[in-house]
Design an enzyme around this catalytic site. Structure first.
Site, mmCIF file in Angstrom:
data_model
loop_
_atom_site.group_PDB
_atom_site.id
_atom_site.type_symbol
_atom_site.label_atom_id
_atom_site.label_comp_id
_atom_site.label_asym_id
_atom_site.label_seq_id
_atom_site.Cartn_x
_atom_site.Cartn_y
_atom_site.Cartn_z
ATOM 1 N N HIS A 175 -8.979 -15.764 34.148
ATOM 2 C CA HIS A 175 -9.274 -16.391 35.651
ATOM 3 C C HIS A 175 -8.108 -17.684 35.640
ATOM 4 O O HIS A 175 -7.444 -17.586 36.668
ATOM 5 C CB HIS A 175 -10.795 -17.092 35.505
ATOM 6 C CG HIS A 175 -10.977 -17.806 36.665
ATOM 7 N ND1 HIS A 175 -11.805 -17.518 37.837
ATOM 8 C CD2 HIS A 175 -10.738 -19.040 36.999
ATOM 9 C CE1 HIS A 175 -11.828 -18.518 38.694
ATOM 10 N NE2 HIS A 175 -10.864 -19.380 38.397
ATOM 11 N N GLU A 176 -7.919 -18.345 34.561
ATOM 12 C CA GLU A 176 -7.054 -19.486 34.722
ATOM 13 C C GLU A 176 -5.783 -18.990 34.813
ATOM 14 O O GLU A 176 -4.993 -19.379 35.556
ATOM 15 C CB GLU A 176 -7.340 -20.312 33.590
ATOM 16 C CG GLU A 176 -8.579 -21.003 33.353
ATOM 17 C CD GLU A 176 -8.915 -21.663 34.761
ATOM 18 O OE1 GLU A 176 -8.179 -22.389 35.048
ATOM 19 O OE2 GLU A 176 -10.234 -21.647 35.016
ATOM 20 N N HIS A 179 -4.738 -18.040 38.317
ATOM 21 C CA HIS A 179 -4.439 -19.019 39.158
ATOM 22 C C HIS A 179 -2.941 -19.229 39.322
ATOM 23 O O HIS A 179 -2.234 -19.646 40.325
ATOM 24 C CB HIS A 179 -5.189 -20.406 38.872
ATOM 25 C CG HIS A 179 -6.418 -20.607 39.263
ATOM 26 N ND1 HIS A 179 -6.629 -20.248 40.735
ATOM 27 C CD2 HIS A 179 -7.554 -20.881 38.685
ATOM 28 C CE1 HIS A 179 -8.147 -20.436 41.094
ATOM 29 N NE2 HIS A 179 -8.534 -20.424 39.580
ATOM 30 N N TYR A 190 -5.772 -24.170 48.346
ATOM 31 C CA TYR A 190 -7.069 -24.224 47.559
ATOM 32 C C TYR A 190 -8.027 -25.105 48.301
ATOM 33 O O TYR A 190 -8.491 -26.119 47.823
ATOM 34 C CB TYR A 190 -6.891 -25.076 46.411
ATOM 35 C CG TYR A 190 -7.557 -24.741 45.118
ATOM 36 C CD1 TYR A 190 -7.954 -23.562 44.716
ATOM 37 C CD2 TYR A 190 -8.647 -25.920 44.412
ATOM 38 C CE1 TYR A 190 -8.900 -23.225 43.525
ATOM 39 C CE2 TYR A 190 -9.395 -25.406 43.422
ATOM 40 C CZ TYR A 190 -9.432 -24.296 43.132
ATOM 41 O OH TYR A 190 -10.257 -23.762 42.124
ATOM 42 N N GLU A 199 -10.122 -18.457 44.366
ATOM 43 C CA GLU A 199 -10.968 -18.452 43.081
ATOM 44 C C GLU A 199 -11.433 -16.915 43.112
ATOM 45 O O GLU A 199 -11.509 -16.326 41.904
ATOM 46 C CB GLU A 199 -12.105 -19.294 43.587
ATOM 47 C CG GLU A 199 -12.102 -20.655 43.239
ATOM 48 C CD GLU A 199 -11.734 -20.765 41.872
ATOM 49 O OE1 GLU A 199 -12.640 -20.356 40.868
ATOM 50 O OE2 GLU A 199 -10.956 -21.531 41.671
ATOM 51 N N ASP A 272 -16.219 -29.668 46.381
ATOM 52 C CA ASP A 272 -15.575 -28.660 45.823
ATOM 53 C C ASP A 272 -14.296 -27.953 46.692
ATOM 54 O O ASP A 272 -14.434 -26.777 46.549
ATOM 55 C CB ASP A 272 -16.557 -27.554 45.362
ATOM 56 C CG ASP A 272 -15.858 -26.537 44.423
ATOM 57 O OD1 ASP A 272 -14.988 -26.682 43.951
ATOM 58 O OD2 ASP A 272 -16.497 -25.313 44.376
ATOM 59 N N HIS A 277 -15.573 -22.556 44.884
ATOM 60 C CA HIS A 277 -16.398 -21.971 43.687
ATOM 61 C C HIS A 277 -17.698 -21.289 44.237
ATOM 62 O O HIS A 277 -18.514 -20.670 43.204
ATOM 63 C CB HIS A 277 -16.556 -22.846 42.481
ATOM 64 C CG HIS A 277 -15.365 -23.184 41.799
ATOM 65 N ND1 HIS A 277 -14.615 -24.267 42.159
ATOM 66 C CD2 HIS A 277 -14.757 -22.586 40.864
ATOM 67 C CE1 HIS A 277 -13.493 -24.238 41.371
ATOM 68 N NE2 HIS A 277 -13.667 -23.257 40.661
#
Ligand SMILES: [Zn+2]
Lengths: 365, 112
Positions: A175-176, A179, A190, A199, A272, A277
């Site tokens: 996931h990271e 990005h 974002y 996301e 957020d 998310h």
């Protein structure tokens, strides 16, 4: 992947390092002539500026075949529970595992992510040009998070009460890193719907990294993101469920998984970054529906369509793309690769319809 | 600014974002000299000069709400800018304050 045919005596010194040449010379002396068919071996070769994986085999003419493919260039730093980056280098590319399991998890997770992008989509690292993969572990004190800061992946150890260490989940590592891939491709904002797409793309490829490394089919996969991050005291299985958004946890302290599965539950909030998310549950489920409708290995067709979309093959995505606009791009990308009336394109349309996203511009082929 | 000041100030910390997307909230009250320090802080440069973080993904977003200082004061900032006295305040509230369990999502569910 480049394939280079070289007779044993004329190995190109620029490609193969000296220790390999020695090894080949010794091998060709006796062992390979006895059983050439069993002599294939894979070796990793890494240099600071360019990483490559070289696999050597002997063909039927007793010629050494050297195949050069992309390889990761990983460096794992240890922040030693401070918030100073990058931290002390704990393991560099090609080095043996160290005593610290967290360091090894990060190293292996980055490798698994690199492999998916490289082997399946032909992408050499985050930027497509072999960008080194840098990560820092043991960030902060009781730090309940993992993040991408534009240049590196950073992992906290968790507080020990709700969260354990964030390197424990391959899908979170994928996931990271994704990005970063999004940053170098579609560069989606974002915030709000574009942020939720940003996301979701990270969740999609995070899940695919896990499935690809386990060689799991869509029907066998858990479709969970961050499985195993919670401590045993938490009533929950993961951070998110792509299969059933909103069901990943239900805990007295954490509350209930707030993700909607369809547009009917879309959450409008300023928190957020506009609920990035939260609302990612909607495109997440669309991808799950596509992958399970097509069946087999999700990274092959479903993943390819999403990857093509990220690259703009379904038309250039605006940075502020809405769900509807993204949906249109996925239909176009599926059409471009498999045909507008293909089962793949049909499955993409059905998936978006089922989660309540009206495809921008209609369902035209 | 002649607004009547309450004896105590209340500080609410809301943390959103992060890869987990969990919303966490902590509340603490301060009185006496501690309250004076909070009142000083919301008038200081530390409270005013907060930038954005356009490149980070999955970092926390912090929201600090202070009441009992005249008008209600709110500061929203990215994790990467949480330093100095504001960070000290946040850490203090997290440590000494009350964690609010299951605060629910502060937004509205809407159909399209
Ligand atoms: Zn993320």
């Amino acid at each position: 992947m480049t394939s280079v045919n070289l007779p044993p005596t004329a190995m190109a010194p620029g490609i193969v390092p000296p220790f390999l040449l020695t090894r080949i010379a010794r091998a060709t002396g006796e062992r390979l002539s006895v059983a050439p068919e069993a002599a294939a071996q894979t070796l990793r070769h890494d240099r600071p500026m360019r990483s490559a994986r070289i696999s050597l085999s002997i063909d039927e003419n007793r010629t050494i075949v050297a195949e050069v493919s992309d390889a990761p260039n990983r460096t794992i730093g240890d922040a030693r529970n401070t918030e100073t980056l990058p931290g002390r280098t704990a393991r560099s590319e090609g080095e043996d595992p160290v005593a610290d399991a967290t360091v090894n998890e990060a190293y292996d997770g980055l490798g698994a992510t690199f492999d998916l992008y490289s082997q399946v989509y032909g992408r050499n690292s985050i930027d497509g040009k072999g960008l080194p993969l840098d990560a820092t572990v043991h960030y902060g004190s009781d730090y309940d998070n993992a993040f991408w800061n534009g240049e590196r992946m950073v992992f906290g150890d968790g507080d020990g009460e709700v969260f354990g260490r964030f390197t424990a989940s391959v899908s979170v590592i994928g996931h990271e890193l994704t990005h970063g891939v999004t940053q170098y491709t579609a560069a989606l904002n974002y915030a709000n719907q574009a942020g939720a797409l940003n996301e979701s793309i990270s969740d999609v490829f995070g899940a695919l990294v896990e499935q690809h490394s386990a060689q799991q089919t869509a029907s066998a996969a858990s479709w969970l993101i961050g499985e195993g991050l919670f401590t045993p005291s938490v009533r929950g299985v993961a951070l998110r469920s792509m299969k059933a958004p909103g069901t990943a946890y239900d805990d007295p302290v954490l509350g209930t998984d707030p993700q909607p599965a369809t547009m009917a539950g879309y959450v409008t909030t300023r928190e957020d970054n506009g609920g990035v998310h939260i609302n990612s549950g909607i495109p997440n489920r669309a991808f799950y529906l596509l992958a399970t409708t097509l069946g087999g290995r999700a990274w092959e067709r479903a993943g390819q369509i999403w990857y093509d979309t990220l690259l703009g093959k379904g038309g250039k995505l605006p940075a502020a793309a809405t769900f509807a606009r993204f949906a249109r791009a996925t239909v176009s990308a599926a059409g471009a690769r498999y045909g507008g009336s293909s089962p793949e394109a049909d499955a993409v349309r059905s998936a978006w319809t089922e989660v309540g996203v009206t495809i921008d511009g209609g369902t035209t082929r | 600014m002649a607004a009547r000041r309450a004896d105590t100030v209340t500080v609410t910390i809301v943390r959103t974002g992060g890869v987990a997307g969990h919303r966490r909230q902590w509340v603490a009250t301060a009185s006496g000299s501690a309250a004076d320090l909070v009142r000083e802080l919301v008038e200081s440069d530390a409270w005013a000069g907060v930038g954005a973080d356009p490149t980070s993904r999955d970092r926390f977003v912090w929201s600090i709400v202070v009441t009992g200082v005249g008008r209600r004061r709110t500061l929203t900032m990215p994790d990467s800018h949480l330093v100095g006295p504001i960070q000290e305040l946040v850490r203090r509230v997290q440590a000494d304050g009350e964690a609010v369990a299951d605060p629910g999502w502060h937004g509205t569910a809407t159909s399209e």
